[in-house]
Design a protein around this motif. Sequence first.
Motif, PDB file in Angstrom:
ATOM      1  N   ALA A  86       0.876  -1.183   0.000  1.00 48.54           N
ATOM      2  CA  ALA A  86       0.000   0.000   0.000  1.00 48.54           C
ATOM      3  C   ALA A  86       0.911   1.230   0.000  1.00 48.54           C
ATOM      4  O   ALA A  86       1.939   1.238   0.662  1.00 48.54           O
ATOM      5  CB  ALA A  86      -0.870  -0.001   1.247  1.00 48.54           C
ATOM      6  N   VAL A  87       0.521   2.247  -0.745  1.00 47.11           N
ATOM      7  CA  VAL A  87       1.345   3.459  -0.826  1.00 47.11           C
ATOM      8  C   VAL A  87       0.469   4.710  -0.780  1.00 47.11           C
ATOM      9  O   VAL A  87      -0.748   4.647  -0.988  1.00 47.11           O
ATOM     10  CB  VAL A  87       2.185   3.492  -2.134  1.00 47.11           C
ATOM     11  CG1 VAL A  87       3.182   2.349  -2.191  1.00 47.11           C
ATOM     12  CG2 VAL A  87       1.276   3.471  -3.374  1.00 47.11           C
ATOM     13  N   GLY A  88       1.119   5.844  -0.537  1.00 47.61           N
ATOM     14  CA  GLY A  88       0.464   7.131  -0.681  1.00 47.61           C
ATOM     15  C   GLY A  88       0.803   7.691  -2.060  1.00 47.61           C
ATOM     16  O   GLY A  88       1.893   7.456  -2.581  1.00 47.61           O
ATOM     17  N   THR A 161       9.958   5.208   3.036  1.00 43.91           N
ATOM     18  CA  THR A 161      10.156   6.011   4.244  1.00 43.91           C
ATOM     19  C   THR A 161      10.118   5.109   5.483  1.00 43.91           C
ATOM     20  O   THR A 161       9.698   3.956   5.418  1.00 43.91           O
ATOM     21  CB  THR A 161       9.096   7.124   4.370  1.00 43.91           C
ATOM     22  OG1 THR A 161       7.796   6.517   4.310  1.00 43.91           O
ATOM     23  CG2 THR A 161       9.238   8.149   3.270  1.00 43.91           C
ATOM     24  N   LEU A 166       2.937   8.614   9.283  1.00 42.49           N
ATOM     25  CA  LEU A 166       2.905   9.128   7.917  1.00 42.49           C
ATOM     26  C   LEU A 166       3.806  10.360   7.855  1.00 42.49           C
ATOM     27  O   LEU A 166       4.284  10.853   8.878  1.00 42.49           O
ATOM     28  CB  LEU A 166       1.462   9.448   7.521  1.00 42.49           C
ATOM     29  CG  LEU A 166       0.543   8.215   7.493  1.00 42.49           C
ATOM     30  CD1 LEU A 166      -0.916   8.619   7.412  1.00 42.49           C
ATOM     31  CD2 LEU A 166       0.898   7.292   6.338  1.00 42.49           C
ATOM     32  N   GLU A 167       4.022  10.885   6.651  1.00 40.00           N
ATOM     33  CA  GLU A 167       4.983  11.971   6.462  1.00 40.00           C
ATOM     34  C   GLU A 167       4.357  13.334   6.769  1.00 40.00           C
ATOM     35  O   GLU A 167       3.142  13.467   6.840  1.00 40.00           O
ATOM     36  CB  GLU A 167       5.480  11.952   5.004  1.00 40.00           C
ATOM     37  CG  GLU A 167       6.213  10.681   4.614  1.00 40.00           C
ATOM     38  CD  GLU A 167       5.301   9.471   4.476  1.00 40.00           C
ATOM     39  OE1 GLU A 167       4.126   9.626   4.085  1.00 40.00           O
ATOM     40  OE2 GLU A 167       5.770   8.354   4.771  1.00 40.00           O
ATOM     41  N   VAL A 183       4.742   6.841  -2.157  1.00 41.74           N
ATOM     42  CA  VAL A 183       5.515   6.689  -0.923  1.00 41.74           C
ATOM     43  C   VAL A 183       4.946   5.537  -0.103  1.00 41.74           C
ATOM     44  O   VAL A 183       3.741   5.411   0.059  1.00 41.74           O
ATOM     45  CB  VAL A 183       5.534   8.019  -0.118  1.00 41.74           C
ATOM     46  CG1 VAL A 183       4.132   8.543   0.178  1.00 41.74           C
ATOM     47  CG2 VAL A 183       6.311   7.875   1.180  1.00 41.74           C
ATOM     48  N   GLY A 184       5.860   4.689   0.368  1.00 42.10           N
ATOM     49  CA  GLY A 184       5.467   3.555   1.202  1.00 42.10           C
ATOM     50  C   GLY A 184       6.555   3.290   2.229  1.00 42.10           C
ATOM     51  O   GLY A 184       7.606   3.930   2.205  1.00 42.10           O
ATOM     52  N   MET A 185       6.313   2.329   3.123  1.00 42.67           N
ATOM     53  CA  MET A 185       7.255   2.129   4.231  1.00 42.67           C
ATOM     54  C   MET A 185       7.978   0.781   4.203  1.00 42.67           C
ATOM     55  O   MET A 185       8.793   0.507   5.080  1.00 42.67           O
ATOM     56  CB  MET A 185       6.507   2.259   5.566  1.00 42.67           C
ATOM     57  CG  MET A 185       5.821   3.594   5.758  1.00 42.67           C
ATOM     58  SD  MET A 185       4.823   3.576   7.258  1.00 42.67           S
ATOM     59  CE  MET A 185       3.914   5.119   7.076  1.00 42.67           C
ATOM     60  N   ALA A 208      -3.362   4.063  -1.549  1.00 38.53           N
ATOM     61  CA  ALA A 208      -4.391   4.009  -0.499  1.00 38.53           C
ATOM     62  C   ALA A 208      -4.918   5.399  -0.142  1.00 38.53           C
ATOM     63  O   ALA A 208      -6.017   5.524   0.392  1.00 38.53           O
ATOM     64  CB  ALA A 208      -3.796   3.356   0.741  1.00 38.53           C
ATOM     65  N   ASN A 209      -4.135   6.422  -0.411  1.00 41.14           N
ATOM     66  CA  ASN A 209      -4.510   7.804   0.023  1.00 41.14           C
ATOM     67  C   ASN A 209      -3.634   8.788  -0.728  1.00 41.14           C
ATOM     68  O   ASN A 209      -2.568   8.423  -1.237  1.00 41.14           O
ATOM     69  CB  ASN A 209      -4.248   7.955   1.538  1.00 41.14           C
ATOM     70  CG  ASN A 209      -2.813   7.606   1.898  1.00 41.14           C
ATOM     71  OD1 ASN A 209      -2.454   6.418   1.981  1.00 41.14           O
ATOM     72  ND2 ASN A 209      -1.981   8.607   2.086  1.00 41.14           N
ATOM     73  N   ALA A 211      -0.882  11.423  -0.476  1.00 39.42           N
ATOM     74  CA  ALA A 211       0.175  11.620   0.533  1.00 39.42           C
ATOM     75  C   ALA A 211      -0.042  12.965   1.241  1.00 39.42           C
ATOM     76  O   ALA A 211      -0.790  13.833   0.758  1.00 39.42           O
ATOM     77  CB  ALA A 211       1.541  11.578  -0.150  1.00 39.42           C
TER      78      ALA A 211
HETATM   79  N1  HPA Z   1       2.936   7.252   3.334  1.00 42.50           N
HETATM   80  C1  HPA Z   1       3.705   6.167   3.576  1.00 42.50           C
HETATM   81  N2  HPA Z   1       3.254   4.926   3.480  1.00 42.50           N
HETATM   82  C2  HPA Z   1       1.971   4.740   3.118  1.00 42.50           C
HETATM   83  C3  HPA Z   1       1.116   5.836   2.864  1.00 42.50           C
HETATM   84  C4  HPA Z   1       1.621   7.150   2.974  1.00 42.50           C
HETATM   85  O1  HPA Z   1       0.923   8.160   2.760  1.00 42.50           O
HETATM   86  N3  HPA Z   1      -0.093   5.303   2.552  1.00 42.50           N
HETATM   87  C5  HPA Z   1       0.033   3.950   2.610  1.00 42.50           C
HETATM   88  N4  HPA Z   1       1.284   3.604   2.959  1.00 42.50           N
END
Ligand code: HPA
Length: 247
Positions: A86-88, A161, A166-167, A183-185, A208-209, A211
Amino acid sequence: MSKLAIIGGTGLADLSNLKITNKQMVHTPFGAASAPLITGELCSESVVFIARHGHGHTIPPHKINYQANIWALKSLGVEQIIAVAAVGGITEKMSPGAVVIPHQLIDYTYGREHTFFSDDFNPEQHIDFTEPYNERLREALIMSKQAVDFELLESAVYAATQGPRLETAAEISKLEKDGCDIVGMTGMPEAALARELEMEYASCAVVANWAAGKSKNVITMQEIEKNLIDGMKNVRELLEKTLPQVL
Ligand code: HPA
């Protein structure tokens, strides 16, 4: 026959259509993997599945034992990995719900065990990481786009990250200036560890959203979970179309 593993992330804790034949907890010289390795059949193809964050999503990104997970997969004979994450979304096209196949990454993580090559180092262990994702696997995922009815974005620069927070908006603005799209972790050190063990690795990300700072709304887990439900349904479909191409 070449063996493939799917690493599931947030929103993909299991593969509902996997016909399970074996479950085993694997202990490695680096400790235990996040969860049992599940072997089974998906669309008549044999695959291995592991939930990166453990059962019940109890392991935060910075505490995942990436070394153990990758080593455990290798010890079962896995040669190819499709990592789901999942990422932003940072740049315009990366809107929530989109499925993205990243082509590059930048690593902003710190303090993670990020290499198998700390002891008895030799110069050959400076792995080439110019192209962090395996192009053949990426192409296979991209080709499968013809067989699905959702939009697939074929390239993106992934920022890894540290999390678990979140950032800030300023951090996202800096990542954007650096050229990052999503961006993801969890993308690093996973990708590099796979390369160190000579395993092919590609990633399939679900946005997913937006950022931090990219929309007026506060980022909530409800929003993330809602977008991941549809996104991960699409990922499951994409995986089913892709596996016969790569195995
Ligand atoms: N930032 C980092 N990791 C994520 C995010 C995000 O906004 N959404 C889902 N994983």
